[in-house]
Design a protein around this motif. Structure first.
Motif, PDB file in Angstrom:
ATOM      1  N   LEU A  51       0.842  -1.191   0.000  1.00 47.37           N
ATOM      2  CA  LEU A  51       0.000   0.000   0.000  1.00 47.37           C
ATOM      3  C   LEU A  51       0.881   1.245   0.000  1.00 47.37           C
ATOM      4  O   LEU A  51       1.990   1.230   0.546  1.00 47.37           O
ATOM      5  CB  LEU A  51      -0.892   0.032   1.243  1.00 47.37           C
ATOM      6  N   SER A  52       0.384   2.301  -0.596  1.00 48.25           N
ATOM      7  CA  SER A  52       1.097   3.580  -0.513  1.00 48.25           C
ATOM      8  C   SER A  52       1.034   4.054   0.934  1.00 48.25           C
ATOM      9  O   SER A  52       0.212   3.578   1.736  1.00 48.25           O
ATOM     10  CB  SER A  52       0.443   4.619  -1.431  1.00 48.25           C
ATOM     11  N   ALA A  53       1.877   5.012   1.273  1.00 46.09           N
ATOM     12  CA  ALA A  53       1.869   5.565   2.632  1.00 46.09           C
ATOM     13  C   ALA A  53       0.510   6.157   2.967  1.00 46.09           C
ATOM     14  O   ALA A  53       0.006   5.976   4.084  1.00 46.09           O
ATOM     15  CB  ALA A  53       2.967   6.616   2.781  1.00 46.09           C
ATOM     16  N   ASP A  54      -0.112   6.834   1.996  1.00 44.88           N
ATOM     17  CA  ASP A  54      -1.432   7.428   2.235  1.00 44.88           C
ATOM     18  C   ASP A  54      -2.505   6.358   2.428  1.00 44.88           C
ATOM     19  O   ASP A  54      -3.376   6.493   3.290  1.00 44.88           O
ATOM     20  CB  ASP A  54      -1.832   8.350   1.084  1.00 44.88           C
ATOM     21  N   GLN A  55      -2.457   5.297   1.625  1.00 45.30           N
ATOM     22  CA  GLN A  55      -3.420   4.214   1.785  1.00 45.30           C
ATOM     23  C   GLN A  55      -3.256   3.542   3.147  1.00 45.30           C
ATOM     24  O   GLN A  55      -4.237   3.253   3.833  1.00 45.30           O
ATOM     25  CB  GLN A  55      -3.254   3.183   0.670  1.00 45.30           C
ATOM     26  N   LYS A  56      -2.016   3.303   3.512  1.00 40.85           N
ATOM     27  CA  LYS A  56      -1.718   2.664   4.789  1.00 40.85           C
ATOM     28  C   LYS A  56      -2.255   3.512   5.945  1.00 40.85           C
ATOM     29  O   LYS A  56      -2.913   2.999   6.851  1.00 40.85           O
ATOM     30  CB  LYS A  56      -0.212   2.465   4.889  1.00 40.85           C
ATOM     31  N   ARG A  57      -2.001   4.802   5.888  1.00 40.08           N
ATOM     32  CA  ARG A  57      -2.473   5.711   6.931  1.00 40.08           C
ATOM     33  C   ARG A  57      -4.006   5.716   6.981  1.00 40.08           C
ATOM     34  O   ARG A  57      -4.609   5.681   8.054  1.00 40.08           O
ATOM     35  CB  ARG A  57      -1.941   7.125   6.697  1.00 40.08           C
ATOM     36  N   ALA A  58      -4.650   5.720   5.812  1.00 40.96           N
ATOM     37  CA  ALA A  58      -6.119   5.726   5.763  1.00 40.96           C
ATOM     38  C   ALA A  58      -6.697   4.472   6.412  1.00 40.96           C
ATOM     39  O   ALA A  58      -7.668   4.546   7.172  1.00 40.96           O
ATOM     40  CB  ALA A  58      -6.600   5.853   4.320  1.00 40.96           C
ATOM     41  N   VAL A  59      -6.095   3.315   6.131  1.00 41.60           N
ATOM     42  CA  VAL A  59      -6.576   2.071   6.738  1.00 41.60           C
ATOM     43  C   VAL A  59      -6.365   2.111   8.245  1.00 41.60           C
ATOM     44  O   VAL A  59      -7.281   1.821   9.023  1.00 41.60           O
ATOM     45  CB  VAL A  59      -5.882   0.836   6.121  1.00 41.60           C
ATOM     46  N   MET A  60      -5.198   2.483   8.676  1.00 42.92           N
ATOM     47  CA  MET A  60      -4.889   2.483  10.105  1.00 42.92           C
ATOM     48  C   MET A  60      -5.732   3.497  10.875  1.00 42.92           C
ATOM     49  O   MET A  60      -6.078   3.265  12.030  1.00 42.92           O
ATOM     50  CB  MET A  60      -3.396   2.710  10.318  1.00 42.92           C
TER      51      MET A  60
END
Length: 114
Positions: A51-60
């Motif tokens: 996942l991109s950093a932004d996707q990862k942050r959104a999930v978390m």
């Protein structure tokens, strides 16, 4: 004819391409062992899918609006909501930038009692 719905992010083909890692990860949560791995170490689990950093942050952060904006398909990201459980109306409210009550009563036409 416009393909835009006011205040509603749409899932379109280009988002599917961008969101492939996010959607693949979310779909993997159909398997019990993946749900357990996600719960045990969420960050490491997300890293496995690129996942991109932004996707990862959104999930978390469980930022449903951001997940859709970053290519998440609602039918896939609902798999993530099953981890915590979150009602689909709460996800809809987050995507619309509304409180859950305002979304349920305003958008879904429910009647307030009391």
């Amino acid at each position: 004819m416009s393909d835009q719905i006011p205040e509603t992010p749409l899932f379109v083909r280009s988002h599917g391409d961008i969101g492939y890692p996010l959607n693949k990860m979310a779909m993997s949560l159909c398997q019990a062992e993946n749900r357990e791995a996600f719960k045990a170490d969420e960050e490491a689990f997300l890293d496995r899918y690129g996942l991109s950093a932004d996707q990862k942050r959104a999930v978390m952060d469980r930022d449903w609006e951001a997940m859709v904006r970053l290519g998440g398909n609602l039918f896939f990201i609902l798999k993530i909501s099953a981890i915590d459980p979150v009602p689909i109306t709460a996800i809809g409210a987050a995507q619309a930038g509304m409180s859950h009550d305002d979304f349920v009563y305003g958008r879904l036409g429910k009647v307030r009692h009391g």
